[in-house]
Write a protein that holds these residues in place. Structure first.
Motif, mmCIF file in Angstrom:
data_model
loop_
_atom_site.group_PDB
_atom_site.id
_atom_site.type_symbol
_atom_site.label_atom_id
_atom_site.label_comp_id
_atom_site.label_asym_id
_atom_site.label_seq_id
_atom_site.Cartn_x
_atom_site.Cartn_y
_atom_site.Cartn_z
ATOM 1 N N SER A 91 0.853 -1.200 0.000
ATOM 2 C CA SER A 91 0.000 0.000 0.000
ATOM 3 C C SER A 91 0.879 1.237 0.000
ATOM 4 C CB SER A 91 -0.907 0.038 1.242
ATOM 5 O OG SER A 91 -0.135 0.243 2.406
ATOM 6 N N PHE A 93 0.496 3.505 2.228
ATOM 7 C CA PHE A 93 0.802 3.652 3.659
ATOM 8 C C PHE A 93 2.088 2.899 3.994
ATOM 9 C CE2 PHE A 93 0.733 2.432 8.047
ATOM 10 C CZ PHE A 93 0.159 3.488 8.728
ATOM 11 N N LEU A 96 5.198 4.631 2.682
ATOM 12 C CA LEU A 96 5.608 5.734 3.554
ATOM 13 C C LEU A 96 6.262 5.201 4.822
ATOM 14 C CD1 LEU A 96 2.350 7.869 3.174
ATOM 15 C CD2 LEU A 96 4.638 8.717 2.616
ATOM 16 N N THR A 117 -3.400 17.113 3.667
ATOM 17 C CA THR A 117 -3.080 15.883 2.935
ATOM 18 C C THR A 117 -4.008 14.782 3.413
ATOM 19 O OG1 THR A 117 -1.368 14.209 2.495
ATOM 20 C CG2 THR A 117 -1.244 15.311 4.609
ATOM 21 N N PHE A 118 -3.946 13.640 2.718
ATOM 22 C CA PHE A 118 -4.670 12.472 3.196
ATOM 23 C C PHE A 118 -4.020 12.015 4.502
ATOM 24 C CE2 PHE A 118 -5.433 7.752 2.951
ATOM 25 C CZ PHE A 118 -6.764 7.833 3.299
ATOM 26 N N ALA A 120 -3.095 9.367 5.774
ATOM 27 C CA ALA A 120 -2.065 8.320 5.779
ATOM 28 C C ALA A 120 -0.657 8.894 5.909
ATOM 29 C CB ALA A 120 -2.157 7.481 4.507
ATOM 30 N N CYS A 191 1.893 9.730 -3.766
ATOM 31 C CA CYS A 191 0.752 8.816 -3.904
ATOM 32 C C CYS A 191 -0.315 9.314 -4.874
ATOM 33 C CB CYS A 191 0.125 8.544 -2.542
ATOM 34 S SG CYS A 191 1.172 7.501 -1.500
ATOM 35 N N GLN A 192 -0.311 10.631 -5.171
ATOM 36 C CA GLN A 192 -1.297 11.169 -6.119
ATOM 37 C C GLN A 192 -0.615 11.713 -7.371
ATOM 38 O OE1 GLN A 192 -3.967 13.973 -4.211
ATOM 39 N NE2 GLN A 192 -4.529 12.538 -2.597
ATOM 40 N N SER A 213 1.194 5.112 -4.113
ATOM 41 C CA SER A 213 0.066 4.220 -3.824
ATOM 42 C C SER A 213 -0.530 3.747 -5.142
ATOM 43 C CB SER A 213 -1.012 4.983 -3.047
ATOM 44 O OG SER A 213 -2.237 4.276 -3.059
ATOM 45 N N LYS A 218 -6.265 5.741 -7.943
ATOM 46 C CA LYS A 218 -5.107 6.620 -8.203
ATOM 47 C C LYS A 218 -4.792 6.624 -9.703
ATOM 48 C CE LYS A 218 -4.757 7.505 -3.879
ATOM 49 N NZ LYS A 218 -3.868 7.472 -2.752
ATOM 50 N N ASP A 225 -5.227 -3.062 -3.131
ATOM 51 C CA ASP A 225 -4.192 -2.199 -2.559
ATOM 52 C C ASP A 225 -2.811 -2.550 -3.104
ATOM 53 O OD1 ASP A 225 -5.338 -0.350 -0.608
ATOM 54 O OD2 ASP A 225 -6.010 -2.155 0.443
ATOM 55 N N GLY A 226 -1.971 -1.537 -3.213
ATOM 56 C CA GLY A 226 -0.585 -1.749 -3.611
ATOM 57 C C GLY A 226 0.177 -0.463 -3.426
ATOM 58 N N TYR A 342 -9.738 17.446 1.502
ATOM 59 C CA TYR A 342 -10.390 16.561 2.453
ATOM 60 C C TYR A 342 -11.240 17.416 3.369
ATOM 61 C CZ TYR A 342 -7.227 13.287 0.423
ATOM 62 O OH TYR A 342 -6.567 12.521 -0.505
#
Ligand SMILES: *Cc1c(COP(=O)(O)O)cnc(C)c1O
Length: 404
Positions: A91, A93, A96, A117-118, A120, A191-192, A213, A218, A225-226, A342
């Motif tokens: 993931s 996460f 990171l 940010t998100f 995570a 991740c984005q 991510s 994405k 997940d990955g 968010y």
């Protein structure tokens, strides 16, 4: 309803070649469309056979964990990003977290990231026992403010995590200047931002290491997940390879304490197929963003910074309005799905009250949380869908009588 539409969903024609001023965009407002926020089925449809074959190939070999598919995808992704190494994990996460762990960041250390940010990003810092230190974003770029970063550095600060939010790379030069002055590691949260660039270097190759991510929605998404860490640092790469695989580089030899955070082979096979289409998909996202910005120019909404367009990959197309909640409800009635990224900043989340921040600590982030609205954005979005969203927004602002 689709019969009236000269540019059906998934049209192959790049949006920038379409004359946006032509009246064919003025689709009859009475014709209701449902515009989804993302449309993965539509995106996968043209090469569904290849995706199915990739999954079937893994089933045929019964090699479900690591193996040549994962290694091949890692090599392709490293080459794509322009880094020496890429290590697949389970993931964003984990990417990171393992990146921080591999640099021995833990209890007593501080890591600086943005409040906008998100969650995570901060959760991964917390997961290694370090303290997430939040800073506000710059009102112009919406990215980490270099001044606020400089003001947050203490003798305990080990690293900074700039977040390339929504697909825009953080202007890295001023961040790098602060990091170098204080000897901080730069760990990107990419991740984005798969494929986004800063001065012709891709996200993922702009610091000591980076986390990606592959969450399905994405820009490069798996069938679950990955994640991935990219880096030029060979010893870091080796440590992450061991950390993700119960501390082991060689079977049954566990050199360090580790975890099970491997990227599943079936995802690697799917991602290899999708990586070949990433640049085209990002081009289409940019085209869609350009169409939105051209058509929304007269409305009283804040639009993405035009200066960032060339290098942005528009994971999300985010506008700003003081009437955000009402506008979102109105669009929903028209059949337009939107998102908010968010709604509650990290420092105001119940789970992060212990950090000791409060309302008013990050005014730009807090305003953005009230005003940001993510419009439908995906590579196969059609010009008619974009025009419909714009019509709906135009109708909203006409009704409420706010105009610039
Ligand atoms: C998606 C995302 C993550 C986490 O990725 P997962 O794969 O969902 O764990 C971290 N940071 C940002 C900015 C993200 O958008």
């Amino acid at each position: 309803m689709a019969a009236r539409d000269p540019y059906p969903v998934g049209t192959e024609e790049p949006l920038t070649t379409i004359d946006l001023t032509q009246d064919r965009l003025l689709i009859d407002a009475a014709v209701r469309m449902d515009v989804p926020f993302v449309d993965l089925a539509n995106e996968h449809a043209p090469y569904r056979d290849e995706l199915d074959a990739a999954v079937a190939g893994v089933v045929d070999t019964c090699s479900f964990v690591l193996g040549s598919e994962v290694a091949a995808f890692e090599a392709s992704f490293a080459e794509y990003c322009g880094t020496a190494h890429a290590i697949g994990v389970d993931s964003g996460f984990s990417a990171l977290e393992l990146m921080l762990r591999a640099y021995d960041i833990g209890p007593g250390d501080e890591v600086i990231t943005t409040a906008n940010t998100f969650v995570a990003t901060a959760a991964a810092i917390d997961a290694v026992g370090a303290r997430p230190v939040l800073v506000d974003v710059d009102p112009g770029t919406h990215c980490m403010s270099p001044e606020d970063l400089a003001g947050a550095v203490t003798p305990r600060t080990k690293a900074v995590i700039p977040v390339h939010l929504f697909g825009r790379v953080v202007p890295m030069e001023p961040i790098r200047a602060v990091a170098e002055r204080h000897g901080l590691l730069i760990l990107e949260d990419a991740c984005q931002a798969h494929g986004a660039r800063y001065r012709n270097r891709r996200a993922g190759a702009l610091g000591h290491a980076a986390a990606f991510s592959f969450y399905p929605s994405k820009n490069l998404g798996a069938f679950g997940d990955g994640g991935m860490v990219t880096t030029d640092d060979a010893s870091l790469a080796q440590r992450i390879r061991m950390l993700r695989n119960v501390g082991s580089a060689e079977k049954y030899i566990h050199e360090i304490r580790g975890f099970n955070r491997r990227l599943d082979t079936v995802h690697a096979a799917v991602l290899r197929v999708k990586l070949e289409r990433l640049d085209t998909a990002n081009d289409r996202r940019r085209d869609a963003a350009a169409a939105y910005s051209a058509l929304l120019g007269d409305l009283p909404v804040g639009l993405p910074d035009p200066a960032a367009f060339g290098q942005h990959v528009f994971h999300l197309y985010v506008v700003e309005s003081e009437r955000r909640d009402e506008l979102q409800g109105f669009l929903e009635e028209w059949g337009v799905s939107t998102g908010i990224h968010y709604p509650v900043p990290i420092h105001l989340q119940p789970g992060y009250r212990w950090l000791g921040y409060g309302e008013g600590d990050f005014p730009v982030t807090e305003r953005l949380a009230r005003e940001m609205l993510s419009l439908p954005m995906f590579p196969t979005i059609g010009i008619s869908q974009i025009a419909y969203v714009v019509r709906a927004m135009t109708d909203y602002f006409s009704r409420v009588g706010v105009w610039t």
